[in-house]
Design a protein around this motif. Structure first.
Motif, mmCIF file in Angstrom:
data_model
loop_
_atom_site.group_PDB
_atom_site.id
_atom_site.type_symbol
_atom_site.label_atom_id
_atom_site.label_comp_id
_atom_site.label_asym_id
_atom_site.label_seq_id
_atom_site.Cartn_x
_atom_site.Cartn_y
_atom_site.Cartn_z
ATOM 1 N N HIS A 15 45.724 124.704 55.724
ATOM 2 C CA HIS A 15 47.071 124.810 55.160
ATOM 3 C C HIS A 15 47.380 123.654 54.223
ATOM 4 O O HIS A 15 48.002 123.843 53.172
ATOM 5 N N LEU A 16 46.940 122.462 54.585
ATOM 6 C CA LEU A 16 47.171 121.306 53.712
ATOM 7 C C LEU A 16 46.497 121.473 52.351
ATOM 8 O O LEU A 16 47.022 121.030 51.331
ATOM 9 N N LEU A 17 45.330 122.110 52.336
ATOM 10 C CA LEU A 17 44.565 122.235 51.097
ATOM 11 C C LEU A 17 44.876 123.493 50.296
ATOM 12 O O LEU A 17 44.565 123.552 49.108
ATOM 13 N N THR A 18 45.486 124.498 50.931
ATOM 14 C CA THR A 18 45.758 125.748 50.214
ATOM 15 C C THR A 18 47.235 126.109 50.172
ATOM 16 O O THR A 18 47.631 126.958 49.386
ATOM 17 N N GLY A 19 48.027 125.506 51.032
ATOM 18 C CA GLY A 19 49.440 125.846 51.094
ATOM 19 C C GLY A 19 49.715 127.122 51.869
ATOM 20 O O GLY A 19 50.833 127.622 51.873
ATOM 21 N N SER A 23 43.374 134.666 56.354
ATOM 22 C CA SER A 23 42.907 135.483 57.472
ATOM 23 C C SER A 23 41.465 135.154 57.863
ATOM 24 O O SER A 23 40.998 135.601 58.904
ATOM 25 N N SER A 24 40.780 134.377 57.032
ATOM 26 C CA SER A 24 39.410 133.983 57.355
ATOM 27 C C SER A 24 39.075 132.690 56.609
ATOM 28 O O SER A 24 39.681 132.388 55.585
ATOM 29 N N PRO A 25 38.096 131.940 57.116
ATOM 30 C CA PRO A 25 37.689 130.729 56.402
ATOM 31 C C PRO A 25 37.142 131.038 55.012
ATOM 32 O O PRO A 25 37.339 130.265 54.081
ATOM 33 N N THR A 26 36.477 132.180 54.860
ATOM 34 C CA THR A 26 35.945 132.559 53.546
ATOM 35 C C THR A 26 37.083 132.720 52.546
ATOM 36 O O THR A 26 36.989 132.242 51.409
ATOM 37 N N LYS A 27 38.165 133.361 52.960
ATOM 38 C CA LYS A 27 39.319 133.531 52.060
ATOM 39 C C LYS A 27 39.962 132.187 51.745
ATOM 40 O O LYS A 27 40.423 131.967 50.624
ATOM 41 N N ALA A 28 39.994 131.283 52.706
ATOM 42 C CA ALA A 28 40.539 129.945 52.460
ATOM 43 C C ALA A 28 39.686 129.202 51.433
ATOM 44 O O ALA A 28 40.219 128.539 50.534
ATOM 45 N N ILE A 29 38.376 129.332 51.535
ATOM 46 C CA ILE A 29 37.475 128.659 50.591
ATOM 47 C C ILE A 29 37.619 129.254 49.195
ATOM 48 O O ILE A 29 37.628 128.521 48.201
ATOM 49 N N VAL A 30 37.785 130.564 49.110
ATOM 50 C CA VAL A 30 38.034 131.216 47.811
ATOM 51 C C VAL A 30 39.337 130.686 47.219
ATOM 52 O O VAL A 30 39.420 130.380 46.031
ATOM 53 N N MET A 32 40.706 127.781 47.809
ATOM 54 C CA MET A 32 40.472 126.398 47.372
ATOM 55 C C MET A 32 39.806 126.384 46.005
ATOM 56 O O MET A 32 40.169 125.576 45.146
ATOM 57 N N LYS A 33 38.864 127.284 45.797
ATOM 58 C CA LYS A 33 38.196 127.355 44.495
ATOM 59 C C LYS A 33 39.200 127.726 43.408
ATOM 60 O O LYS A 33 39.164 127.170 42.309
#
Length: 103
Positions: A15-19, A23-30, A32-33
């Motif tokens: 949450h700190l890095l994406t706001g 639903s998944s770590p893969t979506k969070a990494i996308v 972040m990109k």
């Protein structure tokens, strides 16, 4: 216990890095990109994925977590996509502290 704390810490980091919470770590990494213009280092991705595994038995032990975090920090020192200028402003992050603005 160790695994709920690890899971919670991973979700807070996300949450700190994406706001937002993905639903998944893969979506969070996308996400972040999209925000930072590059993927975080593989070691950071591995850390996040392991921290937020749904199966608590597959989350890292404290000793494993330390090693994963050290690897991620080492790589982030070489190439850190999370620059100050790229961070999501807190006002735009949609953080809800449960306080209503209307009385």
């Amino acid at each position: 216990t160790k695994t709920p704390d690890t899971y919670s810490a991973g979700r807070v980091l996300e949450h700190l890095l994406t706001g937002e919470y993905s639903s998944s770590p893969t979506k969070a990494i996308v996400k972040m990109k999209e925000i930072y213009g590059q993927e975080p280092p593989r070691s950071f991705q591995r850390l996040l994925r392991r921290m937020v595994r749904r199966d608590y038995l597959l989350r890292p032990s404290p000793a494993e977590l330390r090693i994963l975090a050290q690897d991620a920090l080492k790589d982030l020192r070489k190439n850190n996509p999370f620059t100050f200028d790229a961070l999501v402003p807190l006002a735009d992050a949609g953080i809800n502290f449960g306080i209503s603005s209307s009385s």
